[in-house]
Design an enzyme around this catalytic site. Structure first.
Site, PDB file in Angstrom:
ATOM      1  N   ALA A  70       0.816  -1.209   0.000  1.00 50.57           N
ATOM      2  CA  ALA A  70       0.000   0.000   0.000  1.00 50.57           C
ATOM      3  C   ALA A  70       0.853   1.264   0.000  1.00 50.57           C
ATOM      4  O   ALA A  70       0.319   2.367  -0.031  1.00 50.57           O
ATOM      5  CB  ALA A  70      -0.920   0.007   1.223  1.00 50.57           C
ATOM      6  N   SER A  71       2.173   1.107   0.059  1.00 52.08           N
ATOM      7  CA  SER A  71       3.076   2.257   0.231  1.00 52.08           C
ATOM      8  C   SER A  71       3.564   2.778  -1.112  1.00 52.08           C
ATOM      9  O   SER A  71       4.143   2.034  -1.916  1.00 52.08           O
ATOM     10  CB  SER A  71       4.255   1.823   1.114  1.00 52.08           C
ATOM     11  OG  SER A  71       5.456   2.466   0.754  1.00 52.08           O
ATOM     12  N   SER A  72       3.341   4.053  -1.329  1.00 53.50           N
ATOM     13  CA  SER A  72       3.646   4.651  -2.632  1.00 53.50           C
ATOM     14  C   SER A  72       5.135   4.564  -2.963  1.00 53.50           C
ATOM     15  O   SER A  72       5.516   4.141  -4.057  1.00 53.50           O
ATOM     16  CB  SER A  72       3.171   6.105  -2.661  1.00 53.50           C
ATOM     17  OG  SER A  72       3.595   6.806  -1.508  1.00 53.50           O
ATOM     18  N   SER A 112       7.269   2.535  -1.744  1.00 49.99           N
ATOM     19  CA  SER A 112       7.636   1.133  -1.935  1.00 49.99           C
ATOM     20  C   SER A 112       7.454   0.731  -3.391  1.00 49.99           C
ATOM     21  O   SER A 112       8.224  -0.078  -3.926  1.00 49.99           O
ATOM     22  CB  SER A 112       6.779   0.213  -1.046  1.00 49.99           C
ATOM     23  OG  SER A 112       7.105   0.342   0.315  1.00 49.99           O
TER      24      SER A 112
END
EC number: 5.99.1.4
Lengths: 201, 201
Positions: A14-16, A18
């Site tokens: 969910a981490s941009s 990442s």
């Protein structure tokens, strides 16, 4: 000449940022001769331990507005597809469970890229099992079997333990790279991480 | 070929990553042919508007521990002196007032570097007027006069207005670079900022 040290790649679907790191890390590590160890985890519990019940990009709107602009610029620079997700953060539990199940398998990097690209490059809801099944099938993997195994207690607990380990290691965001005891936070540190892994012992 | 656009350098003397950027920006901008506009401001009111009554590096200890290690590594990489400050964040009001007074003067870059180096390279308390006076004197500037002018109402209010402008512009941290309407946050974005300023119109 000593061999490069392995790099642990701690990431969250969910981490941009990442997304940017996951899309770049395998090719960059291969070019540098650095082995990777994939460590999917869940940022939610880590953020809760810092007192955040949502992404800091949602809690602090100026940071969020900036991040999306920064993402668009960086994706263009790296030539990585980017589409503003209609939902952020997405529920990434199932994707993380599948990645945890496969984190030592040959398909882990390709799966990680495909699921992250679905979320941030194609605005698809990776919280939906059908989307994860599509991704696995496109990789010629047995989707139903893997999803069932990923959701089974053993694997679900393994992901929980890995997430607890992230907090215990002092991880506070994603992506985070670990080289021995050295921590590097953020897509911006990928190159420094690989250089560190290649330092003479 | 069109001329590069000017870059506004928003920085705060108590901010660790502002130190790295301030030490690097003049030489890098000169090499790229990019004019600089210095914009000292105070992070305290900006952080308060985000709900933080202290540096986030103090509020969130894992972030703080990481930041100091990251600073040490980056300072070594850039060959910039670094010494862990015995107090963080330091009171940087007077330094910012002096910088605001001099932000269009030829000595601004040298003063900014010297005061930041005092804080993060020499562990000196830049909150003490004697330290600021020493720094100005070493630059062959009239310390007493400049400190008096810096603290006078007109200039103190100019710094306050500049700080309010930072919040109005959506600035949430330091350093922040502005090129036209484009915002870049962090020492990590210095190179991207200069490249953006040099894009053909």
């Amino acid at each position: 000449m000593s061999s490069p040290q392995p790099v642990e790649v701690w990431f969250e679907f969910a981490s941009s940022y990442s997304y940017l790191a996951v899309m770049r890390v395998e090719a960059a590590a291969r070019a540098a001769g650095v082995p990777l160890q994939w460590r999917p985890f869940l940022l939610g519990p880590v953020f809760l331990s810092l007192g955040w019940n949502d992404s800091p990009f949602n809690i602090y709107p100026p940071k969020g507005r900036y991040m999306w602009r920064d993402m668009a610029r960086l994706a263009a620079k790296y030539d990585i597809p980017f589409r503003l997700p209609s939902q952020f953060p997405r529920n990434a539990l199932l994707a993380a469970q599948v990645a945890c199940l496969g984190q030592t398998q040959p398909w882990i990097a390709a799966f990680a890229r495909a699921a992250m690209r679905a979320n941030f490059g194609e605005d698809r809801d990776i919280g939906q099992p059908e989307v994860i099944a599509d991704i696995l099938t496109a990789l010629a993997l047995p989707a139903d079997t893997l999803i069932a195994e990923a959701q089974a207690d053993d694997n679900a607990q393994a992901l929980q333990r890995q997430t607890e380990q992230a907090t215990a290691l002092g991880i506070f965001g994603a992506p985070t790279f670990l080289v021995g005891g050295e921590m590097f936070w953020g897509n911006d540190r990928l190159e420094d991480t690989l250089a560190w892994a290649c330092r003479p012992a």
